[in-house]
Motif scaffolding. Structure first.
Motif, PDB file in Angstrom:
ATOM      1  N   THR A  39       1.015  -0.702  -0.153  1.00 34.96           N
ATOM      2  CA  THR A  39       0.331  -0.057  -0.366  1.00 34.96           C
ATOM      3  C   THR A  39       0.775   0.999   0.010  1.00 34.96           C
ATOM      4  OG1 THR A  39      -1.775   1.386   1.078  1.00 34.96           O
ATOM      5  CG2 THR A  39       0.011   0.559   2.964  1.00 34.96           C
ATOM      6  N   ASP A  40       0.579   2.544  -0.122  1.00 32.86           N
ATOM      7  CA  ASP A  40       1.099   3.390  -0.094  1.00 32.86           C
ATOM      8  C   ASP A  40       1.508   3.676   0.887  1.00 32.86           C
ATOM      9  OD1 ASP A  40       2.510   5.868  -1.019  1.00 32.86           O
ATOM     10  OD2 ASP A  40       0.502   7.125  -0.320  1.00 32.86           O
ATOM     11  N   GLY A  41       3.410   3.669   1.240  1.00 28.72           N
ATOM     12  CA  GLY A  41       4.315   3.597   2.253  1.00 28.72           C
ATOM     13  C   GLY A  41       4.351   2.101   3.145  1.00 28.72           C
ATOM     14  N   GLY A  42       3.525   1.092   2.768  1.00 32.73           N
ATOM     15  CA  GLY A  42       3.657  -0.234   3.628  1.00 32.73           C
ATOM     16  C   GLY A  42       3.509  -0.991   2.512  1.00 32.73           C
ATOM     17  N   PHE A  43       3.867  -2.201   3.395  1.00 33.32           N
ATOM     18  CA  PHE A  43       3.314  -3.514   2.272  1.00 33.32           C
ATOM     19  C   PHE A  43       3.755  -4.011   4.169  1.00 33.32           C
ATOM     20  CE2 PHE A  43       8.046  -3.354   4.046  1.00 33.32           C
ATOM     21  CZ  PHE A  43       8.378  -4.974   4.432  1.00 33.32           C
ATOM     22  N   ALA A  44       3.757  -5.281   3.589  1.00 40.07           N
ATOM     23  CA  ALA A  44       3.298  -6.607   4.370  1.00 40.07           C
ATOM     24  C   ALA A  44       3.195  -7.817   3.602  1.00 40.07           C
ATOM     25  CB  ALA A  44       1.598  -6.699   4.952  1.00 40.07           C
ATOM     26  N   LEU A  45       4.237  -9.035   4.006  1.00 38.57           N
ATOM     27  CA  LEU A  45       4.284 -10.553   3.905  1.00 38.57           C
ATOM     28  C   LEU A  45       3.205 -11.362   4.468  1.00 38.57           C
ATOM     29  CD1 LEU A  45       7.927 -10.373   4.058  1.00 38.57           C
ATOM     30  CD2 LEU A  45       6.302  -9.989   1.826  1.00 38.57           C
ATOM     31  N   ALA A  46       2.860 -12.379   3.857  1.00 33.85           N
ATOM     32  CA  ALA A  46       2.014 -13.300   4.331  1.00 33.85           C
ATOM     33  C   ALA A  46       2.521 -14.768   3.582  1.00 33.85           C
ATOM     34  CB  ALA A  46       0.679 -13.161   3.948  1.00 33.85           C
ATOM     35  N   SER A  47       2.219 -15.983   4.429  1.00 32.49           N
ATOM     36  CA  SER A  47       2.163 -17.178   4.089  1.00 32.49           C
ATOM     37  C   SER A  47       1.081 -17.742   4.989  1.00 32.49           C
ATOM     38  CB  SER A  47       3.927 -17.665   4.209  1.00 32.49           C
ATOM     39  OG  SER A  47       4.324 -17.013   5.524  1.00 32.49           O
ATOM     40  N   ASP A  66       6.353   8.019   7.585  1.00 30.11           N
ATOM     41  CA  ASP A  66       5.929   8.902   7.240  1.00 30.11           C
ATOM     42  C   ASP A  66       4.030   9.190   6.710  1.00 30.11           C
ATOM     43  OD1 ASP A  66       7.840  10.544   7.436  1.00 30.11           O
ATOM     44  OD2 ASP A  66       8.240  10.395   5.159  1.00 30.11           O
ATOM     45  N   ALA A  67       4.146   7.879   6.925  1.00 29.71           N
ATOM     46  CA  ALA A  67       2.294   6.743   6.342  1.00 29.71           C
ATOM     47  C   ALA A  67       2.163   7.135   7.529  1.00 29.71           C
ATOM     48  CB  ALA A  67       2.712   6.354   4.614  1.00 29.71           C
ATOM     49  N   GLN A  68       2.340   6.809   8.367  1.00 28.65           N
ATOM     50  CA  GLN A  68       1.866   6.524   9.819  1.00 28.65           C
ATOM     51  C   GLN A  68       0.602   6.845  10.042  1.00 28.65           C
ATOM     52  OE1 GLN A  68       4.731   5.224  12.652  1.00 28.65           O
ATOM     53  NE2 GLN A  68       5.070   3.356  11.242  1.00 28.65           N
ATOM     54  N   GLY A  69      -0.281   6.727  10.339  1.00 27.32           N
ATOM     55  CA  GLY A  69      -2.101   7.101  11.294  1.00 27.32           C
ATOM     56  C   GLY A  69      -2.615   7.280  10.383  1.00 27.32           C
ATOM     57  N   ARG A  70      -2.753   6.515   9.383  1.00 33.88           N
ATOM     58  CA  ARG A  70      -3.715   6.631   8.299  1.00 33.88           C
ATOM     59  C   ARG A  70      -4.225   5.427   7.958  1.00 33.88           C
ATOM     60  NH1 ARG A  70       0.701   9.839   4.184  1.00 33.88           N
ATOM     61  NH2 ARG A  70       0.652  11.757   5.161  1.00 33.88           N
ATOM     62  N   GLY A  71      -4.085   4.305   8.090  1.00 33.39           N
ATOM     63  CA  GLY A  71      -5.447   3.188   8.196  1.00 33.39           C
ATOM     64  C   GLY A  71      -4.166   2.813   7.572  1.00 33.39           C
ATOM     65  N   ARG A  72      -3.198   2.712   7.499  1.00 32.91           N
ATOM     66  CA  ARG A  72      -2.449   1.573   6.418  1.00 32.91           C
ATOM     67  C   ARG A  72      -2.456   0.006   7.129  1.00 32.91           C
ATOM     68  NH1 ARG A  72      -3.679   5.959   3.211  1.00 32.91           N
ATOM     69  NH2 ARG A  72      -1.485   6.894   2.247  1.00 32.91           N
ATOM     70  N   GLY A  73      -1.745   0.448   8.013  1.00 35.77           N
ATOM     71  CA  GLY A  73      -2.111  -1.161   8.791  1.00 35.77           C
ATOM     72  C   GLY A  73      -2.704  -1.552   8.575  1.00 35.77           C
ATOM     73  N   ARG A  74      -3.964  -1.202   7.972  1.00 39.59           N
ATOM     74  CA  ARG A  74      -5.441  -1.488   8.689  1.00 39.59           C
ATOM     75  C   ARG A  74      -5.392  -2.445   7.160  1.00 39.59           C
ATOM     76  NH1 ARG A  74      -8.674  -1.756  13.216  1.00 39.59           N
ATOM     77  NH2 ARG A  74      -9.986  -2.093  12.080  1.00 39.59           N
ATOM     78  N   GLU A  75      -5.250  -1.705   6.808  1.00 37.00           N
ATOM     79  CA  GLU A  75      -5.090  -2.266   4.705  1.00 37.00           C
ATOM     80  C   GLU A  75      -4.519  -3.668   4.617  1.00 37.00           C
ATOM     81  OE1 GLU A  75      -4.587   1.062   2.241  1.00 37.00           O
ATOM     82  OE2 GLU A  75      -5.679   2.946   3.053  1.00 37.00           O
ATOM     83  N   LEU A  76      -3.326  -3.174   5.486  1.00 31.65           N
ATOM     84  CA  LEU A  76      -2.111  -4.200   4.802  1.00 31.65           C
ATOM     85  C   LEU A  76      -2.806  -5.400   5.869  1.00 31.65           C
ATOM     86  CD1 LEU A  76       0.848  -3.041   5.257  1.00 31.65           C
ATOM     87  CD2 LEU A  76       0.392  -3.342   3.339  1.00 31.65           C
ATOM     88  N   VAL A  77      -3.552  -5.469   6.805  1.00 37.43           N
ATOM     89  CA  VAL A  77      -4.229  -6.845   7.165  1.00 37.43           C
ATOM     90  C   VAL A  77      -4.958  -7.499   6.525  1.00 37.43           C
ATOM     91  CG1 VAL A  77      -5.316  -7.581   9.209  1.00 37.43           C
ATOM     92  CG2 VAL A  77      -3.043  -6.212   9.202  1.00 37.43           C
ATOM     93  N   ALA A  78      -6.120  -6.200   6.347  1.00 35.60           N
ATOM     94  CA  ALA A  78      -7.461  -6.286   5.588  1.00 35.60           C
ATOM     95  C   ALA A  78      -7.093  -7.163   4.189  1.00 35.60           C
ATOM     96  CB  ALA A  78      -8.375  -5.790   5.381  1.00 35.60           C
ATOM     97  N   ALA A  79      -5.788  -7.146   3.857  1.00 37.94           N
ATOM     98  CA  ALA A  79      -5.721  -7.659   2.522  1.00 37.94           C
ATOM     99  C   ALA A  79      -4.749  -9.061   2.312  1.00 37.94           C
ATOM    100  CB  ALA A  79      -4.513  -7.086   1.776  1.00 37.94           C
ATOM    101  N   ALA A  80      -3.725  -8.780   3.851  1.00 39.46           N
ATOM    102  CA  ALA A  80      -3.466 -10.533   3.873  1.00 39.46           C
ATOM    103  C   ALA A  80      -4.529 -10.957   4.176  1.00 39.46           C
ATOM    104  CB  ALA A  80      -2.371  -9.882   5.098  1.00 39.46           C
ATOM    105  N   GLU A  81      -5.349 -10.831   5.007  1.00 35.46           N
ATOM    106  CA  GLU A  81      -6.878 -12.294   5.197  1.00 35.46           C
ATOM    107  C   GLU A  81      -7.254 -12.486   4.612  1.00 35.46           C
ATOM    108  OE1 GLU A  81      -7.587 -10.713   9.898  1.00 35.46           O
ATOM    109  OE2 GLU A  81      -8.661 -10.307   8.468  1.00 35.46           O
TER     110      GLU A  81
END
Length: 271
Positions: A39-47, A66-81
């Motif tokens: 996502t913009d400013g973030g990434f996740a690895l799932a397996s 610089d991208a924290q506090g904008r819901g990027r983490g929740r986006e990545l969790v949802a995409a990984a799930e």
């Protein structure tokens, strides 16, 4: 902005080894099903777990400051799930997926990550810890028992015999770690491999190690441990992380290690 830069900036307690950790996670065993999500400013690895493909893992999640506090983490969790469900997983975990993993779970010092997991419906189900050994370790070596020889195997040397021993005595995850570690030491008794110790399977960390039942009580574990820690000190480290520790007493007595990093393991039903 690539994953190395994001990881180095976001993982403030692991910045020095963050790029190598990303590389290790993106070079797992050939049998592993995994995916990188961005996502913009973030990434996740799932397996997916090789032991139980119904269990999915969020191996690493990082968002640049610089991208924290904008819901990027929740986006990545949802995409990984979403990807894990599509692959057949019925459970997701913020927990290490051996043999290629970042941490046993969420380091409690990364408080925002623990808050993210809990706000996304994950429940804590276990705890793990590392021990820290100050380097160099000084200890007088006892004479080796009769018939025992020590060996070191470089990363470009054939390790198939040691890996086969580890798989036979323990499991395939440890065998992969032994084969892919930066440093590997083993002991033979009358020509037969009976003990091993590795470091750098998880970048800069010590482990795994083990001694076959027939050779326990000979002091081989302590000898191999100290040889690995000497290697790590030679790379410039002043401390070594002993990862995902079981026997606290052994490491405390052998090298004066102390329990330090604590990890919370989280899971959530995806059904």
């Amino acid at each position: 902005m690539g994953p190395h830069e994001i990881a180095r900036a976001a993982l403030v307690f692991d910045a020095a080894e963050a790029p190598a950790m990303v590389d290790r996670l993106m070079s797992p065993p050939a049998t592993r099903r995994w995916k990188a999500l961005t996502t913009d400013g973030g990434f996740a690895l799932a397996s997916l777990s090789e032991r139980d493909p119904a269990i999915g893992h969020l191996d690493l999640l990082a968002v640049h400051p610089d991208a924290q506090g904008r819901g990027r983490g929740r986006e990545l969790v949802a995409a990984a799930e979403e990807w894990l469900r599509a692959e057949g997983a019925t459970q997701a975990r913020f927990a290490g997926n051996p043999p290629a993993y970042a941490w046993p779970g969420i380091d409690v010092r990364y408080t925002a990550a623990a808050c993210l997991a809990e706000s996304a419906g994950y429940e804590r189900y276990n705890v793990a810890w590392n021990m820290t050994a100050r380097l160099p370790v000084t200890a007088e070596e006892e004479p080796l028992p009769a018939g025992v020889e020590l060996h070191a195997t470089g990363p470009d040397e054939d390790r198939s015999d040691v890996a086969a021993f580890v798989e036979r005595e323990w499991n395939t995850s440890w065998a992969w770690e032994a084969a892919n570690a930066t440093g590997l030491h083993h002991a033979t008794l009358d020509g037969e491999i009976v003990a091993f110790a590795a470091w750098g399977a998880r970048p800069t960390w010590f482990g795994p190690m083990g001694t076959a039942p027939a050779a326990r009580g000979l002091g081989l574990g302590g000898v191999l441990l100290r040889r690995c820690l000497a290697d790590q000190h030679a790379t410039g480290l002043s401390e070594a992380q002993i990862g995902w520790v079981g026997p606290l007493r052994f490491y405390s007595r052998a090298v004066g290690a102390r329990a330090e990093r604590v990890f919370w393991l989280y899971q959530r039903d995806l059904r």
